[in-house]
Design an enzyme around this catalytic site. Structure first.
Site, mmCIF file in Angstrom:
data_model
loop_
_atom_site.group_PDB
_atom_site.id
_atom_site.type_symbol
_atom_site.label_atom_id
_atom_site.label_comp_id
_atom_site.label_asym_id
_atom_site.label_seq_id
_atom_site.Cartn_x
_atom_site.Cartn_y
_atom_site.Cartn_z
ATOM 1 N N HIS A 97 0.820 -1.086 0.018
ATOM 2 C CA HIS A 97 0.023 -0.082 0.071
ATOM 3 C C HIS A 97 0.902 1.069 0.067
ATOM 4 C CE1 HIS A 97 -3.508 2.401 0.289
ATOM 5 N NE2 HIS A 97 -4.015 2.017 1.795
ATOM 6 N N HIS A 102 -2.203 -2.375 -9.746
ATOM 7 C CA HIS A 102 -2.861 -1.579 -8.861
ATOM 8 C C HIS A 102 -4.217 -2.255 -8.895
ATOM 9 C CE1 HIS A 102 -5.533 1.380 -7.021
ATOM 10 N NE2 HIS A 102 -4.393 1.943 -6.408
ATOM 11 N N ASP A 123 2.769 5.696 -6.401
ATOM 12 C CA ASP A 123 4.221 5.519 -5.627
ATOM 13 C C ASP A 123 5.550 5.578 -6.701
ATOM 14 O OD1 ASP A 123 3.008 5.653 -3.074
ATOM 15 O OD2 ASP A 123 2.165 3.589 -3.465
HETATM 16 N N1 CMC Z 1 5.219 -6.394 -10.482
HETATM 17 C C1 CMC Z 1 5.221 -7.723 -11.001
HETATM 18 N N2 CMC Z 1 4.002 -8.439 -11.149
HETATM 19 C C2 CMC Z 1 2.749 -7.924 -10.530
HETATM 20 C C3 CMC Z 1 2.695 -6.661 -10.085
HETATM 21 C C4 CMC Z 1 4.282 -5.920 -9.939
HETATM 22 N N3 CMC Z 1 4.159 -4.713 -9.320
HETATM 23 N N4 CMC Z 1 1.530 -6.348 -9.555
HETATM 24 C C5 CMC Z 1 0.922 -7.627 -9.872
HETATM 25 N N5 CMC Z 1 1.586 -8.570 -10.615
HETATM 26 C C6 CMC Z 1 1.047 -9.466 -10.899
HETATM 27 C C7 CMC Z 1 0.696 -10.685 -9.979
HETATM 28 O O1 CMC Z 1 1.978 -11.402 -9.714
HETATM 29 C C8 CMC Z 1 -0.269 -11.280 -10.878
HETATM 30 O O2 CMC Z 1 0.362 -12.399 -11.625
HETATM 31 P P1 CMC Z 1 -0.282 -13.810 -11.995
HETATM 32 O O3 CMC Z 1 -1.597 -13.437 -12.711
HETATM 33 O O4 CMC Z 1 0.698 -14.318 -13.007
HETATM 34 O O5 CMC Z 1 -0.333 -14.456 -10.704
HETATM 35 C C9 CMC Z 1 -1.072 -10.283 -11.392
HETATM 36 O O6 CMC Z 1 -0.212 -9.406 -11.858
HETATM 37 C C10 CMC Z 1 -2.209 -9.749 -10.797
HETATM 38 O O7 CMC Z 1 -1.604 -9.164 -9.570
HETATM 39 P P2 CMC Z 1 -2.582 -9.283 -8.262
HETATM 40 O O8 CMC Z 1 -1.686 -9.534 -7.032
HETATM 41 O O9 CMC Z 1 -3.850 -10.052 -8.437
HETATM 42 O O10 CMC Z 1 -3.042 -7.865 -8.041
HETATM 43 P P3 CMC Z 1 -3.842 -7.104 -7.000
HETATM 44 O O11 CMC Z 1 -4.942 -6.210 -7.396
HETATM 45 O O12 CMC Z 1 -4.054 -8.307 -5.911
HETATM 46 O O13 CMC Z 1 -2.489 -6.488 -6.413
HETATM 47 C C11 CMC Z 1 -0.936 -4.495 -6.041
HETATM 48 C C12 CMC Z 1 -2.605 -5.006 -6.657
HETATM 49 C C13 CMC Z 1 -0.869 -2.961 -5.900
HETATM 50 C C14 CMC Z 1 -1.264 -4.741 -4.446
HETATM 51 C C15 CMC Z 1 0.254 -5.241 -6.662
HETATM 52 O O14 CMC Z 1 0.102 -4.700 -8.108
HETATM 53 C C16 CMC Z 1 1.434 -4.907 -6.004
HETATM 54 O O15 CMC Z 1 1.825 -5.598 -5.184
HETATM 55 N N6 CMC Z 1 2.147 -3.901 -6.695
HETATM 56 C C17 CMC Z 1 3.304 -3.449 -6.053
HETATM 57 C C18 CMC Z 1 3.369 -2.572 -4.870
HETATM 58 C C19 CMC Z 1 2.904 -1.196 -5.172
HETATM 59 O O16 CMC Z 1 3.320 -0.802 -5.804
HETATM 60 N N7 CMC Z 1 1.716 -0.921 -4.352
HETATM 61 C C20 CMC Z 1 1.139 0.497 -4.437
HETATM 62 C C21 CMC Z 1 -0.217 0.555 -4.898
HETATM 63 S S1 CMC Z 1 -0.860 2.335 -5.339
HETATM 64 C C22 CMC Z 1 -0.845 3.011 -3.868
HETATM 65 C C23 CMC Z 1 -1.499 2.506 -2.663
HETATM 66 O O17 CMC Z 1 -2.299 2.129 -3.043
HETATM 67 O O18 CMC Z 1 -1.057 2.719 -1.474
#
Ligand code: CMC
Length: 451
Positions: free
Chosen positions: A283, A322, A378
């Site tokens: 987050h 996201h 971010d």
């Molecule tokens: N790098 C590489 N792969 C990724 C990333 C990433 N940053 N984000 C998602 N994926 C992949 C994930 O591994 C999954 O792949 P697969 O389908 O092969 O299993 C696919 O994309 C879908 O991801 P998800 O985990 O189901 O997506 P989510 O909606 O649960 O997670 C997230 C969203 C923001 C937690 C995630 O994208 C992430 O961890 N990003 C990195 C951390 C980050 O930048 N967070 C800040 C978010 S914006 C500000 C805020 O909210 O505070």
């Protein structure tokens, strides 16, 4: 309610005859008509679907709330596919260009932009609540010099609950309003003091003649000069960053704020809980992680190898992806623009080259395209913050300052919503059936037993 342009008024309209879902329960052949309104069915309407009188009724199962709306809200609208973000209907781009942070805070909290007299009164109220009780400074003194600023912020905000015990009267709108002034006024002061504490510098008292952002800079960086003068370009950039972070509908920390607030806990402990949720690396903690990642990569030529390492599942590209945005995060676009203005004053952050190269390669790569992974808020914010002189541990604190406004708006909306009750999800129990207790001398240790 993300991704769909609906107003709360629509919700109140009569459900149309053909706005319904027909369900046939193949277990019993029974048929049900479930009303559809605003593109949703009410989960409680599923409860009538039973296999017999002893059946509890059907529930929906939705870990991580992937497809569950927990409230009606009029605060923030996001269309994640189109990359649109609006507060109370106003596009984020217009607010960032034309308003001050406190003007936007008023909008987010009260629903409309203030008139000039309203803004003057509002700014006056916030400004006159920036000081901390002297005992609050002493809480901070108890932390080790190397304590993480987010830990200090969370604990000190929670401790304000002891300074203002009347805050627990959360059903009284006037009491609520006073706590809002206090929280919006005092969070920057606590944030700045966590920084001064880590350096062993004396705390700087707020300066009521300065703007919200400039006063924060004053409390961070004033040394022996009689009056701190903030660079206007940097103060405006910080103000814009605050605007971009003010609210983001039902994200993890807003959901915590509503959930804790739903038990009628006071807003200081609820904001502390929301800030705790924000601190995680998935987050608000992601901005600090982005800088660590850029340091780890080291130089532009190492970017392709790092991307391969992410694709191989060895880690995530921090600042990318996201839950809601499946397009460019509109906030990231504005931050990139603000970064150029900041760099005109501070000089270019050398990490920008690495970030731009990461973005370029990732946006052309099948892995990221297929998963619709774009830079989020971010990704570039940390690069600006670092150029402005903030150390990475402060980045999430900088997110928490403006997000306090969003948390308070979500909290207030929740308390005024007659449909809301104490938040209490259901579970699907998958553990043991009833079993008899075995005396300790007869128990056999199992390797899988949870410790
Ligand atoms: N790098 C590489 N792969 C990724 C990333 C990433 N940053 N984000 C998602 N994926 C992949 C994930 O591994 C999954 O792949 P697969 O389908 O092969 O299993 C696919 O994309 C879908 O991801 P998800 O985990 O189901 O997506 P989510 O909606 O649960 O997670 C997230 C969203 C923001 C937690 C995630 O994208 C992430 O961890 N990003 C990195 C951390 C980050 O930048 N967070 C800040 C978010 S914006 C500000 C805020 O909210 O505070």
């Amino acid at each position: 309610m993300c991704g769909r342009s609906r107003t709360p008024l629509l919700w109140k309209e009569k459900v149309m005859e053909n706005e319904a879902l027909s369900i046939v329960d193949k277990r019993t052949q029974a048929k049900y008509e479930i009303p559809v309104s605003n593109g949703t069915i009410r989960a409680m309407d599923l409860r009538q679907i039973k296999t017999g009188p002893d059946d509890f009724g059907l529930m929906s199962y939705d870990p991580a709330f992937m497809n569950t709306a927990s409230c009606h809200s009029t605060i923030t609208f996001i269309d994640g596919d189109k990359g649109i973000l609006r507060y109370r209907g106003y596009p984020i781009e217009q607010l960032a260009e034309k308003c001050s942070f406190l003007e936007v805070a008023y909008l987010v909290l009260f629903g409309d932009l203030p008139t000039e007299p309203q803004l003057k009164e509002w700014v006056g109220n916030i400004t006159h609540h920036t000081m901390l009780h002297e005992t609050t400074k002493k809480f901070l003194e108890g932390f080790r010099y190397d304590a993480h600023p987010m830990g200090m912020l969370i604990s000190t905000v929670a401790a304000l609950s002891t300074v203002y015990p009347e805050a627990r009267h959360v059903l009284d709108p006037e009491v609520r309003k006073l706590q809002m002034y206090r929280l919006i006024g005092k969070v920057p002061t606590i944030a700045a003091y966590t920084y001064r504490h880590s350096l062993g510098y004396p705390y700087v008292y707020p300066d009521n003649e300065l703007s919200y952002a400039a006063n924060f800079m004053n409390m961070l960086w004033k040394m022996t000069e009689p009056k701190y003068v903030a660079n206007p370009i940097l103060a405006r950039a910080l103000d814009i960053l605050f605007i971009l972070h003010a609210d983001h509908e039902q994200n993890c920390s807003a959901n915590v704020m509503r959930s804790v607030g739903s038990s009628q806990a006071d807003p200081f402990v609820a904001v502390a809980a929301a800030a705790a949720a924000l601190s995680g690396p998935l987050h608000g903690g992601a901005n600090e992680e982005v800088l660590k990642m850029l340091d780890e990569i080291g130089s532009k030529d190492k970017v392709p190898a790092y991307i391969e390492h992410v694709k191989a599942g060895a880690g995530k590209l921090m600042g990318f992806g996201h839950r809601i945005y499946k397009n460019y995060d509109p906030r990231a676009r504005i931050i990139k623009w603000a970064a150029d203005k900041v760099f005109e004053v501070t000089g270019r952050n050398p990490k920008l080259e690495i970030a731009l190269e990461l973005e370029r390669i990732a946006l052309e790569d099948e892995y990221f395209i297929k998963r619709k992974l774009y830079p989020n808020v971010d990704f570039y914010s940390g690069i600006i913050y670092q150029a402005m002189g903030f150390k990475p541990e402060m980045f999430t604190v900088l997110f928490a300052i403006p997000r306090t406004v969003g948390w308070l708006a979500q909290w207030q909306e929740m308390l005024e919503d007659r449909e809301q009750k104490i938040a209490r999800p259901r579970q699907v129990y998958t553990g043991h059936d009833a079993r008899d207790l075995v005396p300790i001398e007869k128990r056999v240790a199992k390797e899988t037993a949870a410790m």
